[in-house]
Enzyme design. Sequence first.
Site, PDB file in Angstrom:
ATOM      1  N   SER A  95       2.562 -44.940  17.781  1.00 43.16           N
ATOM      2  CA  SER A  95       1.929 -43.949  18.648  1.00 43.16           C
ATOM      3  C   SER A  95       0.446 -44.272  18.758  1.00 43.16           C
ATOM      4  O   SER A  95      -0.281 -44.257  17.755  1.00 43.16           O
ATOM      5  CB  SER A  95       2.095 -42.547  18.072  1.00 43.16           C
ATOM      6  OG  SER A  95       1.152 -41.695  18.698  1.00 43.16           O
ATOM      7  N   HIS A 136       4.375 -45.939  22.059  1.00 43.65           N
ATOM      8  CA  HIS A 136       4.557 -44.492  22.276  1.00 43.65           C
ATOM      9  C   HIS A 136       3.227 -43.878  22.723  1.00 43.65           C
ATOM     10  O   HIS A 136       2.195 -44.039  22.063  1.00 43.65           O
ATOM     11  CB  HIS A 136       5.022 -43.859  20.972  1.00 43.65           C
ATOM     12  CG  HIS A 136       5.393 -42.410  21.074  1.00 43.65           C
ATOM     13  ND1 HIS A 136       6.596 -41.964  21.580  1.00 43.65           N
ATOM     14  CD2 HIS A 136       4.711 -41.294  20.720  1.00 43.65           C
ATOM     15  CE1 HIS A 136       6.649 -40.645  21.520  1.00 43.65           C
ATOM     16  NE2 HIS A 136       5.507 -40.202  21.012  1.00 43.65           N
ATOM     17  N   ASP A 154       1.325 -40.402  23.713  1.00 41.46           N
ATOM     18  CA  ASP A 154       1.387 -38.944  23.579  1.00 41.46           C
ATOM     19  C   ASP A 154       0.442 -38.285  24.580  1.00 41.46           C
ATOM     20  O   ASP A 154      -0.776 -38.432  24.490  1.00 41.46           O
ATOM     21  CB  ASP A 154       0.980 -38.539  22.157  1.00 41.46           C
ATOM     22  CG  ASP A 154       2.085 -38.845  21.165  1.00 41.46           C
ATOM     23  OD1 ASP A 154       3.221 -38.402  21.394  1.00 41.46           O
ATOM     24  OD2 ASP A 154       1.813 -39.538  20.165  1.00 41.46           O
ATOM     25  N   MET A 160      -0.951 -34.835  26.075  1.00 41.00           N
ATOM     26  CA  MET A 160      -1.096 -33.408  25.711  1.00 41.00           C
ATOM     27  C   MET A 160      -2.053 -32.730  26.685  1.00 41.00           C
ATOM     28  O   MET A 160      -3.051 -33.326  27.078  1.00 41.00           O
ATOM     29  CB  MET A 160      -1.656 -33.292  24.297  1.00 41.00           C
ATOM     30  CG  MET A 160      -0.840 -34.056  23.267  1.00 41.00           C
ATOM     31  SD  MET A 160      -1.443 -33.749  21.613  1.00 41.00           S
ATOM     32  CE  MET A 160      -0.465 -34.942  20.685  1.00 41.00           C
ATOM     33  N   HIS A 184       5.570 -39.571  26.060  1.00 38.01           N
ATOM     34  CA  HIS A 184       6.014 -38.273  25.538  1.00 38.01           C
ATOM     35  C   HIS A 184       5.102 -37.204  26.130  1.00 38.01           C
ATOM     36  O   HIS A 184       3.943 -37.078  25.738  1.00 38.01           O
ATOM     37  CB  HIS A 184       5.893 -38.338  23.992  1.00 38.01           C
ATOM     38  CG  HIS A 184       6.205 -37.063  23.282  1.00 38.01           C
ATOM     39  ND1 HIS A 184       5.958 -36.909  21.937  1.00 38.01           N
ATOM     40  CD2 HIS A 184       6.750 -35.899  23.705  1.00 38.01           C
ATOM     41  CE1 HIS A 184       6.331 -35.698  21.552  1.00 38.01           C
ATOM     42  NE2 HIS A 184       6.806 -35.056  22.605  1.00 38.01           N
ATOM     43  N   MET A 201       3.766 -33.744  26.448  1.00 44.09           N
ATOM     44  CA  MET A 201       3.642 -32.416  25.818  1.00 44.09           C
ATOM     45  C   MET A 201       2.787 -31.569  26.748  1.00 44.09           C
ATOM     46  O   MET A 201       1.645 -31.214  26.450  1.00 44.09           O
ATOM     47  CB  MET A 201       3.012 -32.557  24.423  1.00 44.09           C
ATOM     48  CG  MET A 201       3.988 -33.118  23.411  1.00 44.09           C
ATOM     49  SD  MET A 201       3.160 -33.802  21.963  1.00 44.09           S
ATOM     50  CE  MET A 201       2.846 -35.463  22.544  1.00 44.09           C
ATOM     51  N   MET A 235      11.640 -34.008  17.115  1.00 48.20           N
ATOM     52  CA  MET A 235      10.299 -33.848  16.529  1.00 48.20           C
ATOM     53  C   MET A 235      10.430 -33.426  15.066  1.00 48.20           C
ATOM     54  O   MET A 235      11.110 -32.452  14.751  1.00 48.20           O
ATOM     55  CB  MET A 235       9.502 -32.770  17.275  1.00 48.20           C
ATOM     56  CG  MET A 235       9.107 -33.088  18.701  1.00 48.20           C
ATOM     57  SD  MET A 235       8.085 -34.546  18.888  1.00 48.20           S
ATOM     58  CE  MET A 235       6.667 -34.157  17.855  1.00 48.20           C
ATOM     59  N   GLY A 280       1.468 -31.856  18.719  1.00 42.65           N
ATOM     60  CA  GLY A 280       0.058 -31.558  18.960  1.00 42.65           C
ATOM     61  C   GLY A 280      -0.915 -32.468  18.236  1.00 42.65           C
ATOM     62  O   GLY A 280      -1.995 -32.728  18.758  1.00 42.65           O
ATOM     63  N   ASP A 318      10.052 -38.464  15.689  1.00 44.50           N
ATOM     64  CA  ASP A 318       8.591 -38.498  15.878  1.00 44.50           C
ATOM     65  C   ASP A 318       7.915 -37.467  14.982  1.00 44.50           C
ATOM     66  O   ASP A 318       8.164 -36.265  15.111  1.00 44.50           O
ATOM     67  CB  ASP A 318       8.298 -38.173  17.356  1.00 44.50           C
ATOM     68  CG  ASP A 318       6.830 -38.274  17.722  1.00 44.50           C
ATOM     69  OD1 ASP A 318       6.000 -38.656  16.884  1.00 44.50           O
ATOM     70  OD2 ASP A 318       6.525 -37.955  18.899  1.00 44.50           O
ATOM     71  N   GLY A 319       7.060 -37.967  14.063  1.00 47.02           N
ATOM     72  CA  GLY A 319       6.239 -37.068  13.253  1.00 47.02           C
ATOM     73  C   GLY A 319       6.400 -37.292  11.763  1.00 47.02           C
ATOM     74  O   GLY A 319       7.493 -37.142  11.215  1.00 47.02           O
ATOM     75  N   GLY A 320       5.298 -37.712  11.128  1.00 43.67           N
ATOM     76  CA  GLY A 320       5.314 -37.858   9.680  1.00 43.67           C
ATOM     77  C   GLY A 320       6.163 -39.006   9.168  1.00 43.67           C
ATOM     78  O   GLY A 320       6.600 -38.991   8.016  1.00 43.67           O
ATOM     79  N   SER A 369      -0.036 -42.548  12.350  1.00 45.37           N
ATOM     80  CA  SER A 369      -0.962 -42.800  11.246  1.00 45.37           C
ATOM     81  C   SER A 369      -0.429 -43.847  10.272  1.00 45.37           C
ATOM     82  O   SER A 369      -1.200 -44.661   9.755  1.00 45.37           O
ATOM     83  CB  SER A 369      -1.278 -41.493  10.514  1.00 45.37           C
ATOM     84  OG  SER A 369      -0.114 -40.760  10.277  1.00 45.37           O
TER      85      SER A 369
HETATM   86  C1  DX5 Z   1       2.678 -35.405  17.677  1.00 48.24           C
HETATM   87  C2  DX5 Z   1       2.970 -36.676  18.405  1.00 48.24           C
HETATM   88  C3  DX5 Z   1       3.294 -37.847  17.551  1.00 48.24           C
HETATM   89  C4  DX5 Z   1       2.183 -38.271  16.610  1.00 48.24           C
HETATM   90  C5  DX5 Z   1       2.829 -38.891  15.414  1.00 48.24           C
HETATM   91  O1  DX5 Z   1       2.539 -34.394  18.612  1.00 48.24           O
HETATM   92  O2  DX5 Z   1       4.088 -36.494  19.258  1.00 48.24           O
HETATM   93  O3  DX5 Z   1       3.747 -38.944  18.327  1.00 48.24           O
HETATM   94  O4  DX5 Z   1       1.306 -39.184  17.172  1.00 48.24           O
HETATM   95  O5  DX5 Z   1       1.850 -39.152  14.486  1.00 48.24           O
HETATM   96  P1  DX5 Z   1       2.181 -39.405  12.952  1.00 48.24           P
HETATM   97  O6  DX5 Z   1       3.115 -40.594  12.881  1.00 48.24           O
HETATM   98  O7  DX5 Z   1       0.857 -39.672  12.344  1.00 48.24           O
HETATM   99  O8  DX5 Z   1       2.860 -38.168  12.424  1.00 48.24           O
HETATM  100 ZN    ZN Z   2       4.971 -38.254  20.317  1.00 46.62          ZN
END
Ligand code: DX5
Ligand code: ZN
Length: 223
Positions: A16, A41, A43, A45, A74, A76, A145, A150, A183-185, A204
Amino acid sequence: MAPPSTTNPKFLIAPSILSADFARLGEEVRAVEAAGADWIHVDVMDGHFVPNLTIGAPVVKALRPVTKLPLDVHLMIEQPERYVKDFCAAGADYLTIHVEATREVEKTLREIRSLGVKPGITLRPRTAIEDIFPYLKLVDLILVMTVEPGFGGQSFMADQVEKIHKLKVELRRLGHTALIEVDGGITDVTAREVREADVLVAGSYVFKKDYATAIRSLKEAKC
Ligand code: DX5
Ligand code: ZN
């Protein structure tokens, strides 16, 4: 006898760019491609659907010539139907909308496909997985997710993992083979909890490390 698994042997990895250095975005995308990334990816927003603002279609357009990898966008954003044409024209390969973001889910997914782009659907952690079941046959990608959308850098929500299995079962029942993305963590540890998925988004974890080492460790987390 159990039906043959459609699960790929290794994860596809979609770094991402939210965690990339935005001042050097093109270089960062080239660097993760060279490090073994499969998709990029992106993002998007809007400050309404989620309390953060990021980038729009002009950035996707600027990245298109930088990489051969699929651009996995993606959205959002509220009422994504307002921007579908822009993101498709900008060069998105996958365009994913949130089921909560519009009253016109089916129409929007059909429009994305009519513009030659692969439609995807996603949902917030608090949304029941069954809410997206009516749309599964219209999509090529389903994004689960595992953080509240966000922000990057949040902790993985293990209570979302069962959604992946429910999805697998429903896809098999429908005889449909969309990819499942998480997606996420995502880290080399949490990736082991989502082995039934096909694609991992990681922000990250990839951008804070040596990119090639991070991407390799994620791909192999499925084995
Ligand atoms: C959150 C995004 C993710 C985010 C993931 O809203 O959709 O794509 O960038 O970041 P990490 O991998 O650090 O959780
Ligand atoms: Zn995402």
